[in-house]
Design an enzyme around this catalytic site. Structure first.
Site, PDB file in Angstrom:
ATOM      1  N   LYS A  61      -7.161  11.797 -21.174  1.00 46.99           N
ATOM      2  CA  LYS A  61      -8.157  10.632 -21.400  1.00 46.99           C
ATOM      3  C   LYS A  61      -9.421  11.006 -20.986  1.00 46.99           C
ATOM      4  O   LYS A  61     -10.491  10.868 -21.669  1.00 46.99           O
ATOM      5  CB  LYS A  61      -7.532   9.411 -20.293  1.00 46.99           C
ATOM      6  CG  LYS A  61      -8.633   8.349 -20.623  1.00 46.99           C
ATOM      7  CD  LYS A  61      -8.883   7.672 -21.884  1.00 46.99           C
ATOM      8  CE  LYS A  61      -9.992   6.530 -21.924  1.00 46.99           C
ATOM      9  NZ  LYS A  61      -9.536   5.182 -21.105  1.00 46.99           N
ATOM     10  N   LYS A  68     -17.970   5.351 -15.855  1.00 46.74           N
ATOM     11  CA  LYS A  68     -16.953   5.663 -15.032  1.00 46.74           C
ATOM     12  C   LYS A  68     -16.030   6.691 -15.535  1.00 46.74           C
ATOM     13  O   LYS A  68     -15.542   7.834 -14.636  1.00 46.74           O
ATOM     14  CB  LYS A  68     -16.116   4.197 -15.071  1.00 46.74           C
ATOM     15  CG  LYS A  68     -14.638   4.634 -14.244  1.00 46.74           C
ATOM     16  CD  LYS A  68     -13.810   3.360 -14.675  1.00 46.74           C
ATOM     17  CE  LYS A  68     -12.208   3.793 -14.242  1.00 46.74           C
ATOM     18  NZ  LYS A  68     -11.191   2.857 -14.697  1.00 46.74           N
ATOM     19  N   THR A  98      -7.292   3.891 -16.416  1.00 49.05           N
ATOM     20  CA  THR A  98      -7.890   5.295 -16.358  1.00 49.05           C
ATOM     21  C   THR A  98      -8.387   5.414 -14.871  1.00 49.05           C
ATOM     22  O   THR A  98      -9.344   4.873 -14.501  1.00 49.05           O
ATOM     23  CB  THR A  98      -9.149   5.108 -17.441  1.00 49.05           C
ATOM     24  OG1 THR A  98      -8.552   4.866 -18.719  1.00 49.05           O
ATOM     25  CG2 THR A  98      -9.884   6.348 -17.399  1.00 49.05           C
TER      26      THR A  98
END
Length: 289
Positions: A168, A243, A93
């Protein structure tokens, strides 16, 4: 198929093991000796350098911590080291710009590549029930699908290069918002005199239904089993959620999108992580209420 797997952390280790179970020849690399030892126990051939792992590979799968590492690994150790015509699948990611930059570098060098970040967490990685959100050409997606399927409950093409990363960041921003709301509702029910388990039974069958409540209940001893029942150990670390939220905020700024609840969620998780809770499951936000 001969598959190189680079990055054997909490997610990658289980993913590589599932590729072995599916009958693939998996050549693994990680900086951690412990991770390499576990991979060997799971049937992987292990290597001390990335170029050794990718030599002769039909496909290279990476699961790495951030965009900087992804770029460094591909440009220095994968592109030009893997055989011509190999397929690259990055399951990390990372930020959209880096994902597209690395993919273009691979394509320019004659490789097919997709970005394929995942949803599902450690249990799904171990169980082979991840959801893959894939960005890339239709031809590259068709090549990637049989590699991803042994690790997946769903493999979905989101669009062209970078679309997997967009999916995502949007998904995990929504998940963070849902989790904070779920925690607030459970805490309010308790403080207002309603048994939290009773609230769960009602809301999980009403319009409050969501994954964070029904399948990953963040209150200990209430609803579905989750890391909350184990002191918020394991699961999806709050630092990783932060994050992902930062990636979403960067994506929103680039796209000119308004995400006020996403911004608020990012601030909540930032404060939580800065208070020393980065290793706790992201449902541990409940403990602040």
């Amino acid at each position: 198929m001969k598959i190189a797997f680079i990055g054997l952390g909490n997610m990658g280790g289980g993913m590589a093991a599932n590729l072995v179970r599916a009958g693939h020849e998996v050549h693994a690399f990680d900086l951690s000796p412990e991770a390499l030892s576990k991979a060997a126990e799971n049937g992987c051939a292990t290597h001390s350098a990335v170029p050794d792992a990718v030599a002769g590979a039909d496909a290279v799968v990476t699961m790495l911590p951030n965009g900087g590492i992804v770029k460094a690994v591909y440009t220095a150790d994968v592109i030009g080291k893997a055989p011509a015509g190999a397929l690259f699948i990055d399951c990390s990611t990372i930020d959209l710009a880096t994902a597209r930059e690395v993919t273009q570098a691979a394509i320019d060098a004659g490789y097919d590549m997709v970005d394929a970040p995942v949803s599902g967490g450690i249990a799904a990685a171990n169980g082979g029930t991840l959801t893959f959100m894939v960005g890339g050409s239709e031809a590259a997606f068709d090549k990637a699908r049989p590699v991803l399927e042994p690790m997946a409950k769903a493999v979905i093409r989101a669009g062209d290069s970078g679309a997997g990363q967009v999916a995502k960041m949007c998904n995990n921003m929504l998940l963070a918002i849902h989790m904070i709301g779920t925690c607030e509702a459970l805490a309010l029910a308790d403080k207002a005199g309603l048994d939290p388990q009773t609230f769960y039974e009602i809301s999980s069958k009403s319009t409050g239904y969501c994954w964070s409540l029904n399948d990953y209940t963040p209150a200990p001893g209430v609803g579905a089993a989750s890391p909350a029942d184990n002191g918020y150990a394991g699961g999806f670390a709050s630092a990783l959620m932060l994050k992902d939220l930062r990636l979403a905020m960067g994506g929103a700024e680039t796209a000119g999108a308004s995400v006020p609840l996403g911004e608020h969620a990012a601030k909540i998780y930032e404060a939580f992580v800065e208070a020393g809770n980065g290793g706790k499951d992201f449902g541990a936000i409940f403990t602040t209420l």
